[in-house]
Design a protein around this motif. Sequence first.
Motif, mmCIF file in Angstrom:
data_model
loop_
_atom_site.group_PDB
_atom_site.id
_atom_site.type_symbol
_atom_site.label_atom_id
_atom_site.label_comp_id
_atom_site.label_asym_id
_atom_site.label_seq_id
_atom_site.Cartn_x
_atom_site.Cartn_y
_atom_site.Cartn_z
ATOM 1 N N VAL A 1 0.852 -1.187 0.000
ATOM 2 C CA VAL A 1 0.000 0.000 0.000
ATOM 3 C C VAL A 1 0.887 1.235 0.000
ATOM 4 N N GLY A 2 0.637 2.136 -0.938
ATOM 5 C CA GLY A 2 1.480 3.311 -1.107
ATOM 6 C C GLY A 2 1.240 4.365 -0.047
ATOM 7 N N LEU A 3 2.016 5.428 -0.134
ATOM 8 C CA LEU A 3 1.892 6.545 0.785
ATOM 9 C C LEU A 3 0.554 7.251 0.598
ATOM 10 N N ALA A 4 0.049 7.795 1.684
ATOM 11 C CA ALA A 4 -1.137 8.640 1.578
ATOM 12 C C ALA A 4 -0.746 9.919 0.846
ATOM 13 N N LYS A 5 -1.462 10.231 -0.230
ATOM 14 C CA LYS A 5 -1.065 11.379 -1.047
ATOM 15 C C LYS A 5 -2.289 12.097 -1.585
ATOM 16 N N VAL A 6 -2.181 13.428 -1.588
ATOM 17 C CA VAL A 6 -3.187 14.287 -2.215
ATOM 18 C C VAL A 6 -2.481 15.082 -3.299
ATOM 19 N N VAL A 7 -2.968 14.988 -4.535
ATOM 20 C CA VAL A 7 -2.382 15.695 -5.666
ATOM 21 C C VAL A 7 -3.343 16.795 -6.086
ATOM 22 N N SER B 1 -8.143 20.821 -9.903
ATOM 23 C CA SER B 1 -8.352 19.390 -9.683
ATOM 24 C C SER B 1 -7.730 18.964 -8.359
ATOM 25 N N VAL B 2 -8.423 18.090 -7.655
ATOM 26 C CA VAL B 2 -7.936 17.508 -6.402
ATOM 27 C C VAL B 2 -8.158 16.003 -6.476
ATOM 28 N N VAL B 3 -7.077 15.234 -6.341
ATOM 29 C CA VAL B 3 -7.166 13.776 -6.384
ATOM 30 C C VAL B 3 -6.448 13.221 -5.161
#
Length: 351
Positions: free
Chosen positions: A247-253, A260-262
């Motif tokens: 499971v990858g890092l928690a990330k907000v792009v 845009s918010v992902v």
Amino acid sequence: MLAVCLPALVVQPAMAERIKDLANLQGVRTNQLIGYGIVVGLDNTGDQTTQTPFTTQAMGNMLSQMGINLTSDQATKLQLKNVAAVMVTTSLPAFAQPGQPIDVTVSSIGNAKSLRGGTLLLTQLKGADGQVYAMAQGTVMVGGAGASSGNAKVTVNHLSAGRIPGGATVERGVPTAIGQDGYVYYELAVTDFATARNVVDAINQATSPGTAQALDGRRIAVRVPDSPDRRVAFLGRVENLDVRPAVGLAKVVVNPRTGSVVMNQRVALEPCAVAHGNLSVVVDGGQPQFGQGADIQVKQDNGSMMNVKAGANLADVVKALNALGANPMDLLAILQAMKAAGALRAELEVI
């Protein structure tokens, strides 16, 4: 729905993926090729040669190679509305051999209105080392259409670029060495020590212990047979093995240009309070002929303090952020402030 209902401490296992989807074989890569060419046969939609002297120069050079010599004065006076100067680009696949066809992209570099219906003349495609690796020629396929009458103009899609399927022929291959000293090296697309460990375990379980070993969080060394035929069969088996990535890092792009918010499923929120108000400036031009100046007003909406509840999974985070009632652009500023305050448990990346 199951992921939302499970307790916060339960981590859903990642979907299994093939090794070929997670990693690339070191040394197996494409090479970019580029060339300068001429597209002819356009329906009066080519370059205005008075503004693009390189088009007439290219035509003069091409004609001289065919035994037609023009004086410099004659070359500068050419009015070729059916000719356009273009750049031709493509990627040379790994293991490409002479005679193999590859697709090319043709893009106008002048002021041509359209490349539709044009034919690319024989063009050399060179690599970064200046060597010719392919030759391109053929009819340009443009996926657009346009029409104009007087001052009215209608255009569908893009007319200044097109493709030629199989339009280039490989003339020289690039030697590709797979591995060294009996080993090949896989490189993960994303550096992750846990995923590298999972890949090593999957290869060793499917072959024999000690076949694979992780060098770091990105590279994995795999011992392969010496025979080329057995090596290809072995790699074909390895790259189709299923691996569960960590499971990858928690990330907000966030993208400030588009709003845009992902965010991924690992994003979490700590309890916090948020107050956000909009500031707007309204300028009225006034009527100068009556001596009235511009009317400038500054308006600021009241932003009340709101309590944001903690969110341990993606559904809770989305619900908490939607409760703020902020538009996407305001949400970018709120997320940055949450990150600075330590309430946003995720890496914030701005692209």
